[in-house]
Structures are given as C-alpha cells and as structure tokens.
Design an enzyme around this catalytic site. Structure first.
Site, PDB file in Angstrom:
ATOM      1  N   LYS A  22      -2.345  -1.605  -8.290  1.00  0.00           N
ATOM      2  CA  LYS A  22      -2.050  -2.537  -7.192  1.00  0.00           C
ATOM      3  C   LYS A  22      -3.344  -3.104  -6.606  1.00  0.00           C
ATOM      4  O   LYS A  22      -3.474  -4.310  -6.409  1.00  0.00           O
ATOM      5  CB  LYS A  22      -1.269  -1.805  -6.092  1.00  0.00           C
ATOM      6  CG  LYS A  22      -1.145  -2.584  -4.795  1.00  0.00           C
ATOM      7  CD  LYS A  22      -0.423  -1.807  -3.729  1.00  0.00           C
ATOM      8  CE  LYS A  22      -1.304  -0.975  -2.841  1.00  0.00           C
ATOM      9  NZ  LYS A  22      -2.067  -1.726  -1.834  1.00  0.00           N
ATOM     10  N   ASN A  23      -4.290  -2.212  -6.323  1.00  0.00           N
ATOM     11  CA  ASN A  23      -5.495  -2.666  -5.621  1.00  0.00           C
ATOM     12  C   ASN A  23      -6.431  -3.486  -6.491  1.00  0.00           C
ATOM     13  O   ASN A  23      -7.432  -4.012  -6.005  1.00  0.00           O
ATOM     14  CB  ASN A  23      -6.247  -1.462  -5.027  1.00  0.00           C
ATOM     15  CG  ASN A  23      -5.535  -0.916  -3.816  1.00  0.00           C
ATOM     16  OD1 ASN A  23      -4.528  -1.479  -3.377  1.00  0.00           O
ATOM     17  ND2 ASN A  23      -6.046   0.187  -3.276  1.00  0.00           N
ATOM     18  N   CYS A 116      -2.585  -1.878  11.154  1.00  0.00           N
ATOM     19  CA  CYS A 116      -1.592  -1.522  10.148  1.00  0.00           C
ATOM     20  C   CYS A 116      -1.281  -0.042  10.267  1.00  0.00           C
ATOM     21  O   CYS A 116      -1.746   0.626  11.187  1.00  0.00           O
ATOM     22  CB  CYS A 116      -2.076  -1.861   8.755  1.00  0.00           C
ATOM     23  SG  CYS A 116      -3.252  -0.693   8.109  1.00  0.00           S
ATOM     24  N   ARG A 121      -7.340  -2.610  11.493  1.00  0.00           N
ATOM     25  CA  ARG A 121      -7.842  -3.142  10.204  1.00  0.00           C
ATOM     26  C   ARG A 121      -8.797  -4.297  10.503  1.00  0.00           C
ATOM     27  O   ARG A 121      -8.465  -5.462  10.275  1.00  0.00           O
ATOM     28  CB  ARG A 121      -6.645  -3.598   9.383  1.00  0.00           C
ATOM     29  CG  ARG A 121      -6.800  -3.531   7.885  1.00  0.00           C
ATOM     30  CD  ARG A 121      -6.452  -2.180   7.329  1.00  0.00           C
ATOM     31  NE  ARG A 121      -6.696  -2.114   5.902  1.00  0.00           N
ATOM     32  CZ  ARG A 121      -5.851  -1.601   5.023  1.00  0.00           C
ATOM     33  NH1 ARG A 121      -4.728  -1.094   5.396  1.00  0.00           N
ATOM     34  NH2 ARG A 121      -6.165  -1.565   3.744  1.00  0.00           N
ATOM     35  N   PRO A 122      -9.981  -3.987  11.045  1.00  0.00           N
ATOM     36  CA  PRO A 122     -10.894  -5.074  11.401  1.00  0.00           C
ATOM     37  C   PRO A 122     -11.393  -5.821  10.161  1.00  0.00           C
ATOM     38  O   PRO A 122     -11.421  -5.258   9.063  1.00  0.00           O
ATOM     39  CB  PRO A 122     -12.054  -4.358  12.109  1.00  0.00           C
ATOM     40  CG  PRO A 122     -11.967  -2.937  11.690  1.00  0.00           C
ATOM     41  CD  PRO A 122     -10.557  -2.660  11.286  1.00  0.00           C
ATOM     42  N   ASP A 306      -7.173   7.091  -0.610  1.00  0.00           N
ATOM     43  CA  ASP A 306      -5.796   6.827  -1.046  1.00  0.00           C
ATOM     44  C   ASP A 306      -5.166   8.034  -1.750  1.00  0.00           C
ATOM     45  O   ASP A 306      -3.938   8.097  -1.879  1.00  0.00           O
ATOM     46  CB  ASP A 306      -5.757   5.614  -1.983  1.00  0.00           C
ATOM     47  CG  ASP A 306      -5.959   4.302  -1.222  1.00  0.00           C
ATOM     48  OD1 ASP A 306      -5.968   4.328   0.019  1.00  0.00           O
ATOM     49  OD2 ASP A 306      -6.115   3.261  -1.884  1.00  0.00           O
ATOM     50  N   ILE A 328     -12.406   7.740   6.132  1.00  0.00           N
ATOM     51  CA  ILE A 328     -12.351   6.280   5.965  1.00  0.00           C
ATOM     52  C   ILE A 328     -11.449   5.614   7.010  1.00  0.00           C
ATOM     53  O   ILE A 328     -11.826   4.613   7.611  1.00  0.00           O
ATOM     54  CB  ILE A 328     -11.862   5.901   4.544  1.00  0.00           C
ATOM     55  CG1 ILE A 328     -12.689   6.628   3.472  1.00  0.00           C
ATOM     56  CG2 ILE A 328     -11.919   4.388   4.338  1.00  0.00           C
ATOM     57  CD1 ILE A 328     -14.132   6.248   3.390  1.00  0.00           C
ATOM     58  N   ARG A 398       5.659  -0.468  -2.326  1.00  0.00           N
ATOM     59  CA  ARG A 398       4.478  -1.340  -2.310  1.00  0.00           C
ATOM     60  C   ARG A 398       3.482  -0.950  -3.398  1.00  0.00           C
ATOM     61  O   ARG A 398       2.676  -1.785  -3.824  1.00  0.00           O
ATOM     62  CB  ARG A 398       3.786  -1.257  -0.946  1.00  0.00           C
ATOM     63  CG  ARG A 398       4.567  -1.922   0.165  1.00  0.00           C
ATOM     64  CD  ARG A 398       3.810  -1.854   1.454  1.00  0.00           C
ATOM     65  NE  ARG A 398       2.429  -2.239   1.244  1.00  0.00           N
ATOM     66  CZ  ARG A 398       1.416  -1.908   2.022  1.00  0.00           C
ATOM     67  NH1 ARG A 398       1.612  -1.200   3.094  1.00  0.00           N
ATOM     68  NH2 ARG A 398       0.195  -2.310   1.727  1.00  0.00           N
TER      69      ARG A 398
END
Ligand code: UD1
Length: 417
Positions: A22-23, A116, A121-122, A306, A328, A398
């Site tokens: 996905k990423n 999120c 989420r800057p 993740d 993170i 997702r």
C-alpha cells in the site's frame, strides 16, 4: 456494518502470498501524474486506499483502469489541480499528490490533512521544502493553495526528521524542477527506493535513494512505463505474527528479506525458527513463545512503527515481559485497550508499553481503531480461545486485501459477516 468473526487457536499451515505494498502503490499512483502517456502498475493491491488514490487521479482528469492486479493510468487528459476535500479526508496520505501535481501542472489546491487515528499529522516539512523549491503556498481555512509561478527549482533541503511523506513529496516535486535538488536526512524506507526506481524508469535522474542523502537532477519531462509494485513488508510482518501467535508453520511468498531485517530477529528472539530464502520466508513457531527485551520503533532501517501493533499481538502470549517503545507516532497504542479485553496483560503509558505474556487469550468483541491496530486484533483473535469479533474493519481493508481469505486459505476459521 461488516465484522470479522474468528474462531481462534486453529493451527495454520501452508503458503501465503504477500500482495503489493500500500505505502508504495500510493506514491507510485501519485507519481503517475508526472508521467506523460500511459503507466501500468503491476501487483497493485486491491485496497480501499488504492481505490481512493485512483479516484483522485480520475478527479484530476486522468484515465485510471484496473485489469486484474494491474492499474493503468493515462494522463493525456489531465487538466485539473483540485483534490476534493472528501478524498483528502478519506486518505490523509493523499498529501503526496501535492508534489506531483505541482510538478506537472504548476498549481494545486487541496485541503490540509489535519489529524488522524495515529495523532496529529503535521505537514510542516512538506510545505517548508516545497517553498524552498519556489512554490508559493497559502494556507486558508484548512485549504492549501499552491502555485509555482514560473516553475519549481532545485534546492538543498535538510529535513529535521526523515519523514517518509515529506521525502516523497520533495522527490516528486524535484524530478521535473529546474536544476539539482539534494535531500539530506532523507527517509530511507524501501518505499522511497521503489518510488525512485519507478521515476527513474520514467526518465527521472535520482540517485542516493535508500541512503541519507538523495540527489535529483531535474529533467524536462517523464514518460509512462510498466512497473511492478514492491511486496508489502507490513503484511509480511502480519503473517509472521499470525504464525507466531498460533504456534504454526507458514511459508510467506513474495517476501523481500532486505525489507524486514529489523523484524526477523524479533521473531527469532521469541523462539521461532525463521528461514529467509531469496523470495520467501519460512517460519515455524512450534515452541512456546518467549518475551523479547525491547522493541523500539525507528525510521528505516530500524523496526517499523507499522509493524508494532501486530508484533505486540504475538507478544501478548510470549512468556515473560516485553517492552515496546513507540518513537514515531504519539497515539499508536490504541489497540492496547482492545487487546486487554481479550485477556492480554499490557500497561501502556506515553510511548512505552509493557507486555506481560499470558498463557492464553480469550475471544471477545473488539473494535479496530486504525489500520495496523485492527490487523493486530485479527492476529490476537487467531491465537485466542473461542470467538473474537472485530468491528470497524474498514480500517483493516485500507491495507489488507481480504485478510479473511488469506488466513482461511491456511487453515484459520475467519469469516466476514
Ligand atoms: C508513512 C506511512 C505510514 C508510516 C510512516 C512512518 C504512507 C502512506 N504512510 O506515513 O504508514 O507509519 O510513514 O514510517 O507511506 N512529521 C512532522 N512533520 C511533517 C511530516 C511528518 O512532524 O511535515 C512527523 C509525523 O507526525 C510523525 C513522523 O514525523 O510523527 C513520521 O511521519 P512520516 O514519516 O512523515 O509518516 P507518513 O509519511 O505520514
């Protein structure tokens, strides 16, 4: 609303295939905007986030067609530069379209991604870097209005943190900018390498990817190509965690060992036998699991944030005390409360979670709170006594191509209702 119903403690055996990442697929689809003509991405996963990226491409005027595992994108009719608010909200990582749209059209309007599930989420690093490259960016009532005037130019960018998304946005903006760009303290994730290789196949001149400094020589234009999306290293980590928590033996196909070098030793410390081959990983978890000392999430090549939740799900049944430190994201332990409902013994405070292994987990009704946290509940459910029901599985969809079919194919009792 759909749920996953899992009857746990079934032994898994056989082979699982890791689908495309996905990423990687998301920035590659954004990168298609830069390539003239047609691009075909193979091994492009069927995920709700990928469908959202395709809808953004369609809104921009591109033709985007799926045929089996491949997605073709034709940008000949690309004419718009607005990303609708609902698509930005659906997938906050669509901010990666910014650099690509600016590079191709010179203007872009999209809404600010905001917070999120994982915390704020800057995008300050994205914006500051693009400004250094000549973009004029106005932030007004949650909308980012960007214009490059006479065009983007190369720049020396020093990131204060190796942000994956900022590195991707800068690369996308720089490949057709005038002159040279260098990104110091760049993200080194394999998805950055995949994006750079793809862009180079389209005619870009990028070097140093996978290392701290990335060098980009701007070129006049890019043309579409055929490209295979890399395998998803977090799906791989999920399958390994499922094998561990159920005491099973699995072979995971389409695995790239170099992408998971920080993850495999954790499974070995748990007492699993892990045999990496060139394109597959065999895992056997026949012995009872042992706790691991400390897992610290870090930018690549460190342990990926993740994979934190799915590995924690396996650690809930590992004898002894494991420590997990999340460096993170500020809000990435939301799965802990749900794991507690299943009988796990975890104390989480701030960025530290202390996991005391229990002899067994018990099935419960739990709710996915985010993508990887949701996958962790599935992993825990596979290893739990009795029935687990996971709700809010839109998060899981997702990032996992029908997770229930994958696990059913190796002997799990899991269905979508
Ligand atoms: C990407 C991944 C996500 C993964 C993350 C870290 C995609 C679509 N998503 O997200 O799955 O968990 O990398 O490996 O590829 N930050 C700032 N300012 C910025 C940008 C980031 O403060 O301008 C902070 C973030 O809040 C976060 C940290 O930097 O705390 C890492 O974020 P980043 O690497 O940018 O993650 P994403 O690209 O959003």
């Amino acid at each position: 609303m759909q749920r996953l119903v899992i009857d746990g403690e079934k032994k898994l055996s056989g082979e699982l295939y890791v689908h495309g990442a996905k990423n990687s697929a998301l920035p590659l689809l954004a990168a298609c905007v830069l390539a003239r003509g047609e691009t075909v991405l193979h091994n492009c996963p069927r995920l709700s986030d990928v469908y959202a990226a395709c809808r953004i491409l369609t809104c921009l005027g591109c033709k985007c067609v799926r045929d089996g595992d491949s997605v073709s994108v034709n940008t000949d009719s690309l004419s718009h530069f607005n990303v609708p608010d609902e698509l930005m909200r659906e997938m906050r990582s669509s901010i990666v379209f910014l650099g690509a749209i600016l590079g191709r059209i010179g203007r872009c309007r999209l809404s600010f991604p905001g917070g999120c599930e994982l915390g704020p989420r800057p995008i300050d690093m994205h914006i500051s870097a693009l400004r250094q490259m000549g973009a004029m960016i106005k932030e007004d009532h949650g909308i980012l209005d960007c214009d490059v005037g006479k065009g983007l130019h190369g720049a020396k960018i020093v990131l204060s943190f190796p942000s994956v998304g900022a590195t991707e946005n800068i690369i996308l903006a720089a490949v057709t900018a005038k002159g040279s760009t260098v990104i110091h303290n760049a993200a080194r994730e394999p998805e950055i390498t995949d994006l750079s290789r793809f862009l180079n196949s389209c005619g870009a001149r990028i070097s140093g990817y996978g290392e701290n400094s990335i060098y980009i020589e701007g070129v006049e234009k890019l043309s579409g190509c055929d490209y295979e999306v890399m395998p998803d290293r977090i799906v791989l980590a999920t399958y390994l965690s499922a094998a561990a928590v159920t005491g099973s033996e699995l072979t995971v196909l389409n695995s790239r060992v170099s992408d998971v070098e920080a993850i495999l030793p954790v499974f070995e410390q748990m007492g699993c036998i892990v045999c990496p081959y060139s394109d597959r990983i065999y895992i056997s978890a026949k012995r009872s699991l042992k706790a691991v000392k400390t897992i610290r999430t870090m930018p690549f090549p460190g342990f990926p944030t993740d994979a934190q939740a799915v590995v924690m799900a396996a650690l809930t049944k590992a004898k002894g005390t494991s420590i997990v430190i999340e460096n993170i994201f500020s809000n990435r332990f939301r799965h802990v409360d749900e794991l507690l409902r299943m009988g796990a013994d975890i104390k989480a405070e701030g960025k530290v979670a202390v996991v005391d292994g229990v002899n067994f987990l018990s099935g419960a009704k739990v709710r996915a709170t985010d993508l990887r946290g949701g996958a962790a509940l599935v992993v825990a459910g596979l290893g739990a006594q009795g029935t687990t029901e996971v709700s809010d599985i839109k998060y899981i969809d997702r990032g996992y191509e029908s997770i229930e079919n994958a696990f059913s194919s190796v002997g799990a009792s899991i269905k979508r209702v």
